[in-house]
Write a protein that holds these residues in place. Structure first.
Motif, mmCIF file in Angstrom:
data_model
loop_
_atom_site.group_PDB
_atom_site.id
_atom_site.type_symbol
_atom_site.label_atom_id
_atom_site.label_comp_id
_atom_site.label_asym_id
_atom_site.label_seq_id
_atom_site.Cartn_x
_atom_site.Cartn_y
_atom_site.Cartn_z
ATOM 1 N N SER A 183 -12.304 1.896 -5.553
ATOM 2 C CA SER A 183 -10.994 2.445 -5.186
ATOM 3 C C SER A 183 -10.901 3.889 -5.653
ATOM 4 O O SER A 183 -11.345 4.233 -6.744
ATOM 5 C CB SER A 183 -9.854 1.620 -5.800
ATOM 6 N N THR A 198 -7.155 -3.070 -0.379
ATOM 7 C CA THR A 198 -5.759 -3.350 -0.739
ATOM 8 C C THR A 198 -5.587 -3.567 -2.231
ATOM 9 O O THR A 198 -4.673 -3.005 -2.850
ATOM 10 C CB THR A 198 -5.252 -4.580 0.040
ATOM 11 N N GLU A 230 -8.497 -0.801 4.403
ATOM 12 C CA GLU A 230 -8.186 -0.332 3.050
ATOM 13 C C GLU A 230 -8.540 -1.373 1.993
ATOM 14 O O GLU A 230 -8.448 -2.582 2.230
ATOM 15 C CB GLU A 230 -6.694 0.004 2.922
ATOM 16 N N GLN A 249 -7.180 4.163 10.291
ATOM 17 C CA GLN A 249 -6.502 4.004 9.005
ATOM 18 C C GLN A 249 -6.176 5.351 8.365
ATOM 19 O O GLN A 249 -6.722 6.381 8.754
ATOM 20 C CB GLN A 249 -7.377 3.168 8.042
ATOM 21 N N GLU A 250 -5.286 5.292 7.392
ATOM 22 C CA GLU A 250 -4.876 6.497 6.658
ATOM 23 C C GLU A 250 -4.445 7.611 7.613
ATOM 24 O O GLU A 250 -4.866 8.766 7.477
ATOM 25 C CB GLU A 250 -5.995 6.978 5.727
ATOM 26 N N ILE A 254 0.833 -1.205 0.000
ATOM 27 C CA ILE A 254 0.000 0.000 0.000
ATOM 28 C C ILE A 254 0.872 1.261 0.000
ATOM 29 O O ILE A 254 0.624 2.207 -0.757
ATOM 30 C CB ILE A 254 -0.948 0.000 1.214
ATOM 31 N N ILE A 261 -6.003 -0.295 -4.179
ATOM 32 C CA ILE A 261 -4.880 0.622 -3.962
ATOM 33 C C ILE A 261 -3.650 0.149 -4.724
ATOM 34 O O ILE A 261 -2.972 0.952 -5.401
ATOM 35 C CB ILE A 261 -4.579 0.742 -2.457
#
Length: 342
Positions: free
Chosen positions: A176, A207, A205, A196-197, A48, A210
């Motif tokens: 996404s 995955t 996420e 997250q983030e 990621i 991304i």
């Protein structure tokens, strides 16, 4: 994509790039939660962050300015929410051409230079609004969904605080997207809370999406000029092949060539789309904002498409995958349908 299908709906969803598909197949056996501390989770977390670095280089921004989301609609909604949160003294002013995920007061199209939010490339007719930007045309946020892969989007010295992007329009998978937030914006507030983030967007996420964007976004940026020239030839071939047919092209020279909006007089756009589908050709209708809405879109109304043409609007959107022969065949089937119904 099925070899028997002529796919001309790339503005809605660009088919998976072969490199993206290969990477997804390679990653599937290892799929786990990227927040887990075991070896597989750590490996996916590294994937990621590698994707984030590749995207940041392609868009000329810092990695900490990228927040991965479920798509451009979530990103647009987040921009709208932040405006209402931090500019609460008035409603957001937007142009008539924005996506439904943008919330605000629709302003007159002739004064859209004063808007707080601006789409960079119109998804219905491909109009390039970015070229109209000036030093004074600052925006709180922009929708770069249709711009990415069609024009140069350089975030190094932005005239906006936030920007939304979609992965599926570039050759990654649905669900996404990403949100750009300028590093000087200290008051950013998420609409989905979680760790997250970097605590800026909650939820595990996507995955695969991304990782796919880490391949597809640099690819479309690197092939901008090639795509422009190729799609310009396809657009001209389409217009040439339709000579003699009563239609209006809503996508002029100030539009990106990969998106072509056509309005046919006295024709039902949905009927034409359905007919082309039976011939193995995928396009979209341009007469309604979304499925189930029988009203002509606000964009077509705003650009002044005549009433006897507006319901006969279709959108043909191309990519590097399409060929001149596909375009000629499509034009032939359009002519066949019009001969039957008009």
């Amino acid at each position: 994509m099925n070899n028997n299908i002529i796919f001309l709906d790339n503005a809605a969803h660009h088919p998976l790039l072969p490199a993206v598909q290969s990477k997804i197949i390679q990653t599937l056996p290892l799929l786990a939660n990227p927040s887990s501390l075991h070896s597989i989770g750590v490996k996916l977390r590294n994937e990621i962050e590698t994707a984030r670095e590749k995207i940041a280089r392609a868009l000329n921004c810092d990695t900490n300015e990228i927040i991965f989301t479920s798509g451009a609609s979530e990103s647009n909604s987040t921009i709208s929410y932040n405006f209402s949160k931090h500019c609460h003294n008035r409603d957001m002013v937007i142009s008539p051409f924005e996506h439904d995920s943008v919330h605000g007061w629709v302003f007159d199209k002739d004064t859209d230079i004063t808007t707080d939010f601006q789409i960079l490339v119109g998804n219905e007719n491909g109009y390039n609004y970015y070229k109209d930007f000036s030093i004074t045309a600052w925006k709180f946020g922009v929708d770069a969904t249709a711009a990415l892969g069609n024009i140069d989007v350089d975030l190094h010295d932005p005239q906006f605080l936030m920007a939304s992007f979609s992965g599926e329009k570039t050759g990654s998978i649905s669900g996404s997207g990403l949100l750009y937030v300028h590093h000087d914006f200290d008051y950013y507030t998420p609409i989905v809370y979680g760790h997250q983030e970097n605590n800026r967007r909650g939820g595990t996420e996507n995955t695969l999406g991304i990782i796919g964007m880490g391949i597809s976004i640099p690819y479309v940026v690197a092939h901008l000029e090639e795509k422009h020239e190729h799609c310009l030839k396809l657009k001209q071939a389409l217009l040439d092949e339709l000579t003699g047919v009563d239609f209006i092209c809503n996508s002029g020279d100030d539009c990106v060539p990969s998106i072509v909006s056509l309005s046919f007089k006295g024709v039902d756009g949905m009927g034409l789309m359905t007919y082309l589908d039976t011939k193995g050709i995928c396009i979209s209708t341009g007469s309604a904002c979304n499925s189930g809405n029988i009203e002509p879109s606000k964009v077509l109304k705003a650009i002044g498409v005549p009433s006897d043409y507006i319901n006969g609007t279709i959108r043909i959107s191309t990519s590097l995958n399409n060929t001149i022969d596909e375009i000629k065949y499509t034009a032939e089937k359009i002519r066949d349908y019009i001969k039957e119904v008009v």
